[in-house]
Write a protein that holds these residues in place. Sequence first.
Motif, PDB file in Angstrom:
ATOM      1  N   ILE A  90      36.357  46.902  43.243  1.00 12.87           N
ATOM      2  CA  ILE A  90      34.925  47.248  43.174  1.00 12.87           C
ATOM      3  C   ILE A  90      34.980  47.249  40.751  1.00 12.87           C
ATOM      4  CG2 ILE A  90      33.919  49.494  42.374  1.00 12.87           C
ATOM      5  CD1 ILE A  90      35.128  50.715  45.559  1.00 12.87           C
ATOM      6  N   ASP A  91      36.201  48.114  40.853  1.00 13.89           N
ATOM      7  CA  ASP A  91      36.436  47.629  39.051  1.00 13.89           C
ATOM      8  C   ASP A  91      36.257  46.640  39.017  1.00 13.89           C
ATOM      9  OD1 ASP A  91      36.835  49.246  37.049  1.00 13.89           O
ATOM     10  OD2 ASP A  91      38.860  48.259  36.827  1.00 13.89           O
ATOM     11  N   LEU A  92      37.353  45.211  39.153  1.00 13.81           N
ATOM     12  CA  LEU A  92      36.784  43.903  39.227  1.00 13.81           C
ATOM     13  C   LEU A  92      35.761  43.049  39.566  1.00 13.81           C
ATOM     14  CD1 LEU A  92      40.298  42.631  40.704  1.00 13.81           C
ATOM     15  CD2 LEU A  92      39.564  43.326  38.517  1.00 13.81           C
ATOM     16  N   LEU A  93      35.540  43.631  40.360  1.00 13.70           N
ATOM     17  CA  LEU A  93      33.739  42.971  40.384  1.00 13.70           C
ATOM     18  C   LEU A  93      32.559  43.677  39.524  1.00 13.70           C
ATOM     19  CD1 LEU A  93      33.525  43.725  45.033  1.00 13.70           C
ATOM     20  CD2 LEU A  93      33.303  40.879  43.327  1.00 13.70           C
ATOM     21  N   SER A  94      32.701  44.746  39.648  1.00 12.53           N
ATOM     22  CA  SER A  94      31.584  45.723  38.371  1.00 12.53           C
ATOM     23  C   SER A  94      31.490  44.597  36.816  1.00 12.53           C
ATOM     24  CB  SER A  94      32.432  47.286  37.794  1.00 12.53           C
ATOM     25  OG  SER A  94      32.091  47.787  39.124  1.00 12.53           O
ATOM     26  N   GLY A  95      32.928  44.605  36.633  1.00 14.33           N
ATOM     27  CA  GLY A  95      33.434  43.464  35.657  1.00 14.33           C
ATOM     28  C   GLY A  95      33.672  41.630  35.603  1.00 14.33           C
ATOM     29  N   GLY A  96      32.949  41.653  36.941  1.00 10.23           N
ATOM     30  CA  GLY A  96      32.491  39.817  36.879  1.00 10.23           C
ATOM     31  C   GLY A  96      33.507  39.103  37.241  1.00 10.23           C
ATOM     32  N   ALA A  97      35.306  39.565  38.101  1.00 12.18           N
ATOM     33  CA  ALA A  97      35.383  38.990  38.547  1.00 12.18           C
ATOM     34  C   ALA A  97      35.965  38.290  40.069  1.00 12.18           C
ATOM     35  CB  ALA A  97      37.075  39.937  38.672  1.00 12.18           C
ATOM     36  N   GLY A  98      36.346  36.932  40.128  1.00 12.33           N
ATOM     37  CA  GLY A  98      35.561  36.339  41.489  1.00 12.33           C
ATOM     38  C   GLY A  98      35.995  36.417  42.616  1.00 12.33           C
ATOM     39  N   LEU A  99      36.386  36.466  43.882  1.00 19.49           N
ATOM     40  CA  LEU A  99      36.899  36.059  45.035  1.00 19.49           C
ATOM     41  C   LEU A  99      38.261  36.161  44.353  1.00 19.49           C
ATOM     42  CD1 LEU A  99      36.515  35.933  47.730  1.00 19.49           C
ATOM     43  CD2 LEU A  99      37.263  34.106  47.921  1.00 19.49           C
ATOM     44  N   ILE A 100      39.090  34.560  43.743  1.00 16.48           N
ATOM     45  CA  ILE A 100      40.577  34.566  44.325  1.00 16.48           C
ATOM     46  C   ILE A 100      41.778  35.806  42.972  1.00 16.48           C
ATOM     47  CG2 ILE A 100      42.249  33.014  43.059  1.00 16.48           C
ATOM     48  CD1 ILE A 100      40.343  32.427  45.088  1.00 16.48           C
ATOM     49  N   THR A 101      40.739  36.445  42.353  1.00 14.90           N
ATOM     50  CA  THR A 101      41.301  37.339  41.241  1.00 14.90           C
ATOM     51  C   THR A 101      41.464  38.841  42.217  1.00 14.90           C
ATOM     52  OG1 THR A 101      39.975  36.428  39.509  1.00 14.90           O
ATOM     53  CG2 THR A 101      41.186  38.644  38.798  1.00 14.90           C
ATOM     54  N   VAL A 102      40.141  39.055  42.197  1.00 16.37           N
ATOM     55  CA  VAL A 102      39.874  40.203  43.564  1.00 16.37           C
ATOM     56  C   VAL A 102      41.243  40.009  44.999  1.00 16.37           C
ATOM     57  CG1 VAL A 102      38.403  41.569  45.076  1.00 16.37           C
ATOM     58  CG2 VAL A 102      37.619  40.348  43.099  1.00 16.37           C
ATOM     59  N   LEU A 103      41.121  38.941  45.536  1.00 19.89           N
ATOM     60  CA  LEU A 103      42.110  39.065  46.569  1.00 19.89           C
ATOM     61  C   LEU A 103      43.246  39.115  45.925  1.00 19.89           C
ATOM     62  CD1 LEU A 103      40.518  36.010  48.904  1.00 19.89           C
ATOM     63  CD2 LEU A 103      40.200  38.757  48.780  1.00 19.89           C
ATOM     64  N   LEU A 104      43.468  37.963  45.009  1.00 22.41           N
ATOM     65  CA  LEU A 104      45.034  38.057  44.339  1.00 22.41           C
ATOM     66  C   LEU A 104      45.550  39.909  44.070  1.00 22.41           C
ATOM     67  CD1 LEU A 104      45.423  35.419  42.378  1.00 22.41           C
ATOM     68  CD2 LEU A 104      46.773  35.613  44.465  1.00 22.41           C
ATOM     69  N   THR A 105      44.013  40.763  43.525  1.00 20.31           N
ATOM     70  CA  THR A 105      44.831  41.964  43.346  1.00 20.31           C
ATOM     71  C   THR A 105      45.099  42.951  44.461  1.00 20.31           C
ATOM     72  OG1 THR A 105      44.176  41.711  41.368  1.00 20.31           O
ATOM     73  CG2 THR A 105      44.084  43.620  41.560  1.00 20.31           C
ATOM     74  N   VAL A 106      43.463  42.383  45.269  1.00 20.24           N
ATOM     75  CA  VAL A 106      44.273  43.890  46.391  1.00 20.24           C
ATOM     76  C   VAL A 106      45.907  43.320  47.167  1.00 20.24           C
ATOM     77  CG1 VAL A 106      43.257  44.069  48.686  1.00 20.24           C
ATOM     78  CG2 VAL A 106      41.631  43.786  46.773  1.00 20.24           C
ATOM     79  N   ALA A 107      46.246  41.603  47.223  1.00 19.08           N
ATOM     80  CA  ALA A 107      47.696  41.170  48.049  1.00 19.08           C
ATOM     81  C   ALA A 107      48.195  42.024  47.200  1.00 19.08           C
ATOM     82  CB  ALA A 107      47.106  40.100  48.447  1.00 19.08           C
TER      83      ALA A 107
END
Lengths: 258, 105
Positions: A90-107
Amino acid sequence: VSARAALRHEPFASPHLPVVSPTNQAERPKRWVTGVVDREALRDVIPILMGIAPFAMVIGVALGELEISQPMGIAASALIYAGSAQLAAIDLLSGGAGLITVLLTVAVINARMLVYGAALEPMFRDQPAWFRWIAPQFIVDQTYALVLNRPELAHDRERFRRYWLTIGGAIGLVWLGTIGTTLSMGPITGPQSPLNFAPTALFIGMLVPKLAERRAWIAAAGAALVAGLASLLPNGIGLLAGILAGMTLGSFGERRPS
Amino acid sequence: MTAFAILAAGGAVTWLIRVAFINFVPSSRLPPIARRAVEGVGPAAMAALIATELSQHVQTGGTGEPAASLGAAVVAGLAAWRTRKPALTVVVGIIVLWLLGAVAN
């Protein structure tokens, strides 16, 4: 609530619980209500429920900032079903991050569940297919810790199934119910509200007790330093770099004598 | 791509991680070095998130006065150290931030 914190609860280590095996069915704890709910499991999980509700509220507040609808927010929470990773996403999405960054961070954040899955595999072995594919969704720090404290479950497939579904169902109900309730209030924070500090404070509350261990201290210091320095990088890359740096340094830290 | 779709994709990745050693790979295949590395991810992830969020608060004033955010973080850390209760830490952090913000204004 960390796995270690969950293990501290005394009721989980009842010395009076009979060792259950397929050969001593007469000693099996009585089924409760419908035969699906395991009373011992329910007793074990109640202290956990009180601990996760505030965390779920913080998730609900953060989801509200994304302006996601209540049904979508609940569905997303059920799918990801991992608090720290969801909050980071959520934090990344709020900052405008994209799909790949979010998925890598979650993983990366949820990689510990590889260890949990490997440790729980003997209990999932020889279970019905539906259980082997769907029930692992309940693997979180708390359920892993509770099962670790019930070694007798390894000897009784049916009892493990009932225990697992009871603790998983109860945690899921409180987790998603609290998120949904918080989301139903709508966005409750303004742009400069102190409530925006809740996720940061929650992470501080989860991290600080772990810092007594040398390896955790090294991992945390390395991660904070790299993430702080790289926080100006776009798309949440700094966060991911910090986590990876901390993991690496933490691994080295364990090898050295303390 | 919507926020929901990205979070749902995160859910799919997490599910794969959960079932990997239950349905795909024998659990004995997880090497000890990987086991050690992933066990250490918790403190690293928490610290990176705290540093990133504090940095954002300071740069953007997302929670009011930057100094107030740092002060609230320090007090929240002390509360966490003394009480070891994350929920209480949240309450203390928010109250201190509110108080420091009120004093600054």
